[in-house]
Every structure is written in structure tokens, then in C-alpha cells.
Write a protein that holds these residues in place. Structure first.
Motif, PDB file in Angstrom:
ATOM      1  N   LYS A 176       0.827  -1.207   0.000  1.00  0.00           N
ATOM      2  CA  LYS A 176       0.000   0.000   0.000  1.00  0.00           C
ATOM      3  C   LYS A 176       0.861   1.257   0.000  1.00  0.00           C
ATOM      4  O   LYS A 176       0.576   2.213  -0.720  1.00  0.00           O
ATOM      5  N   ALA A 177       1.915   1.253   0.807  1.00  0.00           N
ATOM      6  CA  ALA A 177       2.794   2.426   0.878  1.00  0.00           C
ATOM      7  C   ALA A 177       3.487   2.671  -0.456  1.00  0.00           C
ATOM      8  O   ALA A 177       3.585   3.801  -0.929  1.00  0.00           O
ATOM      9  N   THR A 178       3.958   1.592  -1.085  1.00  0.00           N
ATOM     10  CA  THR A 178       4.667   1.712  -2.360  1.00  0.00           C
ATOM     11  C   THR A 178       3.728   2.093  -3.500  1.00  0.00           C
ATOM     12  O   THR A 178       4.149   2.724  -4.469  1.00  0.00           O
ATOM     13  N   SER A 179       2.460   1.730  -3.388  1.00  0.00           N
ATOM     14  CA  SER A 179       1.499   2.033  -4.460  1.00  0.00           C
ATOM     15  C   SER A 179       1.161   3.509  -4.543  1.00  0.00           C
ATOM     16  O   SER A 179       0.665   3.979  -5.561  1.00  0.00           O
ATOM     17  N   VAL A 180       1.458   4.255  -3.473  1.00  0.00           N
ATOM     18  CA  VAL A 180       1.220   5.700  -3.495  1.00  0.00           C
ATOM     19  C   VAL A 180       2.326   6.356  -4.301  1.00  0.00           C
ATOM     20  O   VAL A 180       3.501   6.268  -3.953  1.00  0.00           O
ATOM     21  N   LYS A 181       1.967   7.004  -5.380  1.00  0.00           N
ATOM     22  CA  LYS A 181       2.978   7.586  -6.279  1.00  0.00           C
ATOM     23  C   LYS A 181       3.496   8.934  -5.810  1.00  0.00           C
ATOM     24  O   LYS A 181       4.621   9.310  -6.098  1.00  0.00           O
ATOM     25  N   GLY A 182       2.664   9.683  -5.088  1.00  0.00           N
ATOM     26  CA  GLY A 182       3.103  11.001  -4.631  1.00  0.00           C
ATOM     27  C   GLY A 182       2.767  11.216  -3.167  1.00  0.00           C
ATOM     28  O   GLY A 182       1.672  11.662  -2.830  1.00  0.00           O
ATOM     29  N   HIS A 183       3.685  10.885  -2.279  1.00  0.00           N
ATOM     30  CA  HIS A 183       3.411  10.979  -0.848  1.00  0.00           C
ATOM     31  C   HIS A 183       3.265  12.414  -0.359  1.00  0.00           C
ATOM     32  O   HIS A 183       2.687  12.650   0.707  1.00  0.00           O
ATOM     33  N   LEU A 184       3.767  13.374  -1.112  1.00  0.00           N
ATOM     34  CA  LEU A 184       3.688  14.757  -0.668  1.00  0.00           C
ATOM     35  C   LEU A 184       2.274  15.323  -0.745  1.00  0.00           C
ATOM     36  O   LEU A 184       1.987  16.353  -0.136  1.00  0.00           O
ATOM     37  N   VAL A 185       1.395  14.662  -1.477  1.00  0.00           N
ATOM     38  CA  VAL A 185       0.010  15.131  -1.596  1.00  0.00           C
ATOM     39  C   VAL A 185      -0.635  15.246  -0.221  1.00  0.00           C
ATOM     40  O   VAL A 185      -1.476  16.122   0.016  1.00  0.00           O
ATOM     41  N   SER A 186      -0.244  14.375   0.687  1.00  0.00           N
ATOM     42  CA  SER A 186      -0.809  14.390   2.040  1.00  0.00           C
ATOM     43  C   SER A 186      -0.160  15.438   2.941  1.00  0.00           C
ATOM     44  O   SER A 186      -0.603  15.631   4.077  1.00  0.00           O
ATOM     45  N   PHE A 187       0.881  16.098   2.441  1.00  0.00           N
ATOM     46  CA  PHE A 187       1.617  17.054   3.270  1.00  0.00           C
ATOM     47  C   PHE A 187       1.888  18.349   2.504  1.00  0.00           C
ATOM     48  O   PHE A 187       3.013  18.861   2.504  1.00  0.00           O
ATOM     49  N   LEU A 188       0.865  18.877   1.858  1.00  0.00           N
ATOM     50  CA  LEU A 188       1.036  20.074   1.026  1.00  0.00           C
ATOM     51  C   LEU A 188       1.617  21.272   1.790  1.00  0.00           C
ATOM     52  O   LEU A 188       2.418  22.020   1.221  1.00  0.00           O
ATOM     53  N   PRO A 189       1.254  21.502   3.055  1.00  0.00           N
ATOM     54  CA  PRO A 189       1.855  22.644   3.771  1.00  0.00           C
ATOM     55  C   PRO A 189       3.374  22.536   3.927  1.00  0.00           C
ATOM     56  O   PRO A 189       4.043  23.533   4.202  1.00  0.00           O
ATOM     57  N   PHE A 190       3.905  21.311   3.766  1.00  0.00           N
ATOM     58  CA  PHE A 190       5.349  21.096   3.927  1.00  0.00           C
ATOM     59  C   PHE A 190       6.101  21.150   2.594  1.00  0.00           C
ATOM     60  O   PHE A 190       7.301  20.878   2.558  1.00  0.00           O
TER      61      PHE A 190
END
Length: 249
Positions: free
Chosen positions: A32-46
Motif C-alpha cells: 500500500k505504501a509503495t502504491s502511493v505515487k506522490g506521498h507529498l500530496v498528504s503534506f502540502l503545507p510542507f
């Protein structure tokens, strides 16, 4: 005797089932973690960093979707930053790193200079086209993956590399804290990384500034004699008691 043998067989079967179920659960966490292509989407303020005279923004990337200029940039920056620490081992290590950087499981955080406040410093190369076709100045990157260590799902940081003009401004700490947030959100038990012993700056950064510790699976802790012959240490920060027991203690 037959009853005890039967009970023992049942207990072994139950333990095997528990082990298989746990492995299946861990594999699913990694998948599941690897299937996420863009992890930054969940942390836009960062995704923007504006401190200490530095103005950059962050983008996600995948190892099997790197543009040719980006590959060359990574290779060049690795050589500039790491060759001196590997010494005679560098030619072999460089080949390994080139293979590692393009595997499908590789995930990246790219650090790009903001147009509004360009960094006036010498870098390893001229401007490159980004993967989306735009022209931006890369000033660093993080390469990480989701793997299993000692039956614990972890985010393993393969590289954190910055241009000299982006160092000493708090960006490295910011990026590692972001990786830790990504790791926690994706149910990882720890963040791990490998550091060359000769890289005293990096060892001090991770162990003193970020409070990472030498992992129990690092060669120096597995066997001091073998560890003395190795040129690296494995460091970690764990997030739960199980990970701590397996990777620290």
C-alpha cells in the motif's frame, strides 16, 4: 504421550499460521505504501521551505519515471558529495547507486529552487528540465523506499543529498522530519539509513541533531570485530515498542 504430541503439533501449526498472517499483513503495508505515487500530496503545507535565506519547493518522484537530465543530476550530485567518503570503493559503489536510483520502488522528494528567490551559488550543473517539462533548478533530493527489516516495515532513506548552497540552513532536518511523517502515515515502524563512518558531518547530523541511534542490525552491534572492518553504520529512529525491540535493543 500421543495427546502431548498432538497438542505440540497443533501449537506449531498455530504458530506457523500466526507467522504467515503477520508476514502477509506486513507485505500488505509495504504494498500500500509503495502504491502511493506522490506521498507529498498528504503534506502540502510542507512542500515549501522558506527559511535562512533559502526559498525552495518540493516535488515527488518515482525511480522508473526519471527524466534523463534528472538522472544525470542525481549521478553528478552523488559523485560530488560522496566520492571522497568511499575512496577506492567509489567506482563499484557508484554502479550500485545508479541501479538503485531507477528501480520502480524508489521514491523521491526533489528540492527545487523557487523562481521568486533564486539561490545565487555555484552548483554541480546548469539548469535542467524537470520531469514535467518545466525548467527548474534542482538543489537536492531524498531517495527512500519502503522495505522490511527484522519483520518490521520501515522507510529506508537511501540518499539525502543537497547542494553546498542549500546546506546549513535547516533543510536537511526539515526533509528528514518530512520522511518521518510519511513513514508514520504509511504505518512504518521506523526510519532507517546507512551512513559512511568517514562522513563525520553526516554522523553528527543524524546522531546528535536528529537523535538517531546505531541500529542493533548495524555490523558494529552485531559483531564488533566485523563492524570494525565495515565502513558504515546503520542508524534508525523507531516509532513503536516492537520496532524498538527489534531494531534498537
Amino acid at each position: 504421550m500421543e495427546y502431548k504430541a498432538s497438542q505440540s503439533a497443533k501449537e506449531k501449526k498455530l504458530r506457523r499460521k500466526e507467522v504467515l498472517e503477520k508476514k502477509k499483513a506486513i507485505d500488505e503495508i509495504i504494498r500500500k505504501a509503495t502504491s502511493v505515487k506522490g506521498h507529498l500530496v498528504s503534506f502540502l503545507p510542507f512542500c515549501q521551505y522558506q527559511r535562512n535565506g533559502l526559498s525552495v519547493y518540493l516535488e515527488s518522484g518515482n525511480g522508473d519515471h526519471l527524466s534523463f537530465p534528472t538522472k544525470k543530476y542525481i549521478q553528478n550530485l552523488l559523485k560530488v558529495n560522496m566520492e571522497k567518503y568511499y575512496g577506492q570503493e567509489w567506482p563499484t559503489e557508484e554502479k550500485v547507486k545508479r541501479r538503485e536510483m531507477v528501480v520502480p520502488e524508489a521514491r523521491y522528494i526533489f528540492v527545487r529552487q523557487s523562481h521568486a528567490n533564486p539561490i545565487s551559488a555555484e552548483t554541480t550543473r546548469p539548469e535542467h528540465g524537470s520531469d514535467d517539462g518545466g525548467i527548474e533548478q534542482l538543489v537536492g533530493f531524498v531517495h527512500y523506499r519502503f522495505v522490511v527489516e527484522e519483520d518490521v516495515p520501515v522507510a529506508y532513506v537511501y540518499e539525502l543529498q543537497l547542494e553546498s548552497c542549500a546546506k546549513g540552513k535547516g533543510l536537511g532536518k526539515f526533509l528528514m522530519q518530512l520522511v518521518e511523517l510519511i513513514a508514520r502515515k504509511n504505518k512504518m515502524g521506523a526510519v532507517m539509513l546507512t551512513v559512511q563512518k568517514a562522513n563525520e558531518y553526516a554522523m553528527n547530523f543524524y546522531t546528535n541533531k536528529l537523535r538517531y541511534v546505531i541500529s542493533s542490525i548495524s555490523p558494529s552491534r552485531v559483531d564488533p570485530l566485523i563492524g570494525a572492518e565495515k565502513s558504515y553504520e546503520i542508524l534508525c529512529r523507531t516509532f513503536d515498542p516492537e520496532a524498538k525491540g527489534k531494531l534498537e535493543e
